[in-house]
Write a protein that holds these residues in place. Structure first.
Motif, PDB file in Angstrom:
ATOM      1  N   ARG A 140     -35.209   8.338  17.533  1.00 43.56           N
ATOM      2  CA  ARG A 140     -34.024   8.917  16.906  1.00 43.56           C
ATOM      3  C   ARG A 140     -32.796   8.042  17.079  1.00 43.56           C
ATOM      4  NH1 ARG A 140     -36.226  12.273  13.325  1.00 43.56           N
ATOM      5  NH2 ARG A 140     -37.755  13.674  14.313  1.00 43.56           N
ATOM      6  N   TRP A 148     -29.787   8.472  14.775  1.00 42.56           N
ATOM      7  CA  TRP A 148     -28.845   9.566  14.977  1.00 42.56           C
ATOM      8  C   TRP A 148     -27.571   9.087  15.683  1.00 42.56           C
ATOM      9  CZ3 TRP A 148     -29.496  15.304  15.156  1.00 42.56           C
ATOM     10  CH2 TRP A 148     -30.491  15.734  14.267  1.00 42.56           C
ATOM     11  N   PRO A 156     -31.614  14.347  20.762  1.00 43.59           N
ATOM     12  CA  PRO A 156     -32.234  13.132  20.210  1.00 43.59           C
ATOM     13  C   PRO A 156     -32.590  12.103  21.281  1.00 43.59           C
ATOM     14  CG  PRO A 156     -29.878  13.174  19.742  1.00 43.59           C
ATOM     15  CD  PRO A 156     -30.212  14.510  20.323  1.00 43.59           C
TER      16      PRO A 156
END
Length: 286
Positions: A184, A187, A259
């Motif tokens: 992630r 993000w 995340p």
């Protein structure tokens, strides 16, 4: 006192039974657990003639004291510490014979956090899902040791040969964690990724067997909002709302909703187990 068991005289701040963990159950929500410094656990087992996966004691910060009810070969490794038998100095990092009723005192860590105590025959508590490890998050395995706890020991092997092992590397002055970005990392802003790769963090005093928490510059999110809970692996670098990375260790949850910016290479995690609060942490992508 002839039965194969050991009684806990002083449990210390946190002493648990650990082996190499219960693998293959993440799909059931069960983390691996096991010794945070598996190399140290393997070494004390070899010193006393056990298979490397035998259960040992993992102490935290201030050691422990135990009284075997039988003669047993013992080795203390991991974080360097004083070792005594009935008040007399004994060797750290090598096999020591302890008689029935004698008190083995494992002192406070001089450097690092976690020492390991191996007994000939291993700690023979009942396995749960194939492991004798204490898991602090799920509650599986034996409870953390308390004064008066009695632990059974397995049968000691008479075939103990020389140990071929490099010296224990010792706790790090600076903890360097090699990471692979993702899943992630998208993000986070480009500035956050540069911060992770170039700025120094420090080990927080709130670190435990579940995760190594850090203090340092927060990582800025590019994507606001919540992430649906997803699977987590050992070494995941999760970023909670305060922006400070948390490295998941052996007792980590198997799912999470914050995340994961990167994952630490597993071979670097043993050093994380011995990094005291305040230790400088650097994340190195690649």
């Amino acid at each position: 006192m002839t039965d194969r068991a050991v009684a806990v005289v002083r449990a210390g701040a946190l002493t648990t039974v650990q082996d190499l963990g219960r693998t293959g159950h993440a799909h059931l929500g069960v983390p691996r657990s096991g010794a945070l410094d598996p190399g140290a656990a393997r070494l004390v087992n070899r010193l006393v003639g056990n298979p490397e996966g035998a259960a040992v004691l993992e102490t935290t910060v201030d050691g422990c004291a135990v009284r075997p009810r039988c003669a047993v070969t013992v080795a203390v490794g991991g974080a360097p510490c004083s070792v005594t038998v009935d008040g007399r100095p004994a060797a750290w990092g090598t096999a020591v014979r302890v008689g029935p009723g004698a008190v083995l005192e494992v002192g406070a860590a001089v450097r690092g956090l976690r020492s390991y105590v191996g007994f000939g025959g291993g700690v023979a508590v009942e396995p749960v899902l194939g492991s004798r490890s204490t898991d602090l998050l799920s509650g599986l395995g034996p409870a953390p040791l308390a004064d008066g706890t009695v632990l059974p020991l397995g049968e000691e092997s008479s075939a103990r040969g020389p140990v071929d092992a490099p010296p224990w590397p010792g706790p790090p002055d600076e903890l360097v964690l090699r990471v692979r970005l993702g899943p992630r990392d998208d993000w986070f802003t480009g500035a956050a990724l540069r911060t992770l790769a170039t700025r120094a963090y420090r080990v927080s005093s709130s670190t435990n067997r579940i995760g190594l928490r850090t203090e340092g510059p927060p990582l800025e999110r590019a994507v606001p909002g919540e992430l649906p809970s997803e699977g987590m692996v050992l070494g995941s670098v999760q970023v909670p709302p305060d922006g400070r990375p948390v490295v998941f260790l052996a007792d980590h949850p198997t799912t999470g909703g914050y995340p994961v910016i990167a994952v630490v290479r597993e071979r670097d995690l043993a050093a994380a187990a011995q990094a005291v609060p305040g230790t400088v942490v650097r994340f190195v992508p690649g």
